[in-house]
Design an enzyme around this catalytic site. Sequence first.
Site, PDB file in Angstrom:
ATOM      1  N   SER A 172       0.849  -1.191   0.000  1.00 26.78           N
ATOM      2  CA  SER A 172       0.000   0.000   0.000  1.00 26.78           C
ATOM      3  C   SER A 172       0.888   1.245   0.000  1.00 26.78           C
ATOM      4  CB  SER A 172      -0.948  -0.037   1.201  1.00 26.78           C
ATOM      5  OG  SER A 172      -1.957   0.931   1.079  1.00 26.78           O
ATOM      6  N   HIS A 201      -7.506  -5.306  -1.465  1.00 30.67           N
ATOM      7  CA  HIS A 201      -6.397  -4.652  -0.777  1.00 30.67           C
ATOM      8  C   HIS A 201      -6.008  -5.363   0.516  1.00 30.67           C
ATOM      9  CE1 HIS A 201      -3.763  -1.194  -0.681  1.00 30.67           C
ATOM     10  NE2 HIS A 201      -4.065  -0.946   0.582  1.00 30.67           N
TER      11      HIS A 201
END
Length: 714
Positions: free
Chosen positions: A567, A680
């Site tokens: 991320s 994610h």
Amino acid sequence: MKRIRIGTIAAVLVPLACSVLLSGAQKRAITDKDLFSFVWIADPQISPDGSQVAFVRVSADEKTDQYETSLWIVKTDGSEPARRLTGGTRDNSPRWAPDGSRLAFVRATEKDGKVQPPQIYVMAMAGGEGRAVTDIPRGAGGPEWAPDGKTIAFTNSARPDELEPKPADKDGKTDKPRQSDVRVITSAVYRANGVPGSGFIDPDRSSHIWTIDVSSGPGAATAKPKQVTSGEFGEGNVQWSHDGTRILFVADRRKDPYYLAGDSDLYAVSRDGGAPAVIASIDGGIGQYAQSPDGKRIAFIGTLNGNPERSYSQSDLWVSDISGTPSNLSEKYDFDMGGSVGGDQRAPRGGQPANPVWTPDGQSLLVRVGEQGDANLVRVNIASGRIDPVAKGSHDVISYTVDNGVKSIAFVRSTPTVVGDLHVISASGGASKKLTTFNDELFNGLIMSEPEEIWYTSFDGRRIQGWIQKPPSFDPAKKYPMILEIHGGPHSAYGNTFTHEFQWMAAKGYVVLYTNPRGSSNYGQDFGNIIQFAYPGDDYKDLMAGVDEVLKKGYIDANRLGVTGGSGGGLLTNWTVTQTNRFKAAVSQRDISDWANFWYTADFTLFRATWFRKPPFQDPQDFVRRSPITYVEKIQTPLLFILGDEDFRTPPAAGGEDLFRALKFLKRETAMVRFPGENHELSRSGKPWHRVERLQHIVGWFDKHLSSTGGTRN
């Protein structure tokens, strides 16, 4: 497409160091596949009288590649081992009736090989199976008992037309007219990471509050649920008022809120429905909350927007009279109220309750705080603001609840060498008692090392905290390869919690360095927000200062350095290899490479001046200057990308895909590993096998390029 198994290739090239003899008894180092043996604990719910704790036990099934969740119970005196309470494999959200005689929970069943929408069940603690009390389209979640124990509030996202009976034709079959699959999108936020399927948000499916009568006996027919709220705005974090006349919830009830600074308020609505009323509000967001014993005040975790707006706003603890002016109790305490630390082993299913708690006299509050790598429980005196420790240590308090008398606290505790166990502690503090042993057999047979905490000085004199994870058989006379791990967020923090990835890298012969550079949470408001409009930038310098600090210790081979992160850490990994060639291999996970592309495609908007002052079409140079793709020609480091096909938080087309294509054009060494169906949260709650394969690819890439053999002699 040819499938490259980097981990498999590297395993042939490089021997594994996975077994160690210690004190005559053979133990072994941790492995990637030990994830299948981990047991996670979620949603600890202590009974009203404090005598026992119901919780969710989560495990991974290697054969089905799924997680199983079941409800278990254990006595708080530790006199008996935990025992299974329900027979389902998709049970969660246990909630005690006020008198402790029943337990509500959520269960999803399977029919014709398909998982059905979850429904609320109630079981008598005296014995017997649970019975379903709801049967509603789209399912029911978040059960909350009314104070009288006769009603349960829950949330549901069905459209009105789905709740109406379907007409039947002359043959008695349900008429199913064709429904168009074409989407008409009018909102700037139309997709969300984690939404099953394509990630698209259905604007007609706001989550609303319902109630169901559960006063009838076990053999009674299911009652008809009653809808309490409706409309375009959804509700969350539901609680009953102490007198049972109203239902409280948190919501942002503004149209197109992405044009405005972040805000959410605490509302109350009559249990019979009607217009909600605001009962607590600040210029910012309200999160977890609790009502005072007399029901006249509210305590909550809240974050102010700041003027001007900020990239990072540290959470504070607030108290307010109902519909009064809130008072900030932690204004002078420059750490993160309600904060936590990050790892990869939170329970992949199940809630993590962490509401502030009032003491019975209404004079103090119990709350979790994130402070310099730890997440601890503290007591805050409302009158003086004094803060005293309750459960303090080098650990991570993941979640907690208290009994009715606020005498005992049940909490899940993790450390760098413990996935997470259920503990109980007196609300007045002292030593805690461990109640569960699910992971003991496995971990007693493993050799793991405790990380070494370090503090070092960065380029501008700022002090940075970090940790060094060494191989289990570490020998300071040897030279080791080192991997720098970079956390995401960017406003989050590493700390004293279990991270499988770090432990396995160490077991494979790597020294692992992980730090909290500027921008991290848990170090104060200024430290967190200093990277606003300058990310990436000086945080990269903090990371390099950490690498230099460890190199001074003499046991790291400077020619065998790797770097990885996910991320925001993926962004910084990309940035790092455009700024230096000191790393011989890099793995960028769920990353950002092109800020302008990200601005247009992420599942949330950057319309506010928090990360960038203007949009890319008004200030393109700022986006170009801060995007790793701009400097792709400088990359000489072999670079692997780990991407989830359904990641809408950091879309692959704004990250790894861009850099991969550019690097292939430049004929630089690169590879891209795509995980179908993953979003994610791949590293934390992806399918078990995908999580294992992810680790194999990451470490395999480093094995290939750093030639780790467990260290070489100086």
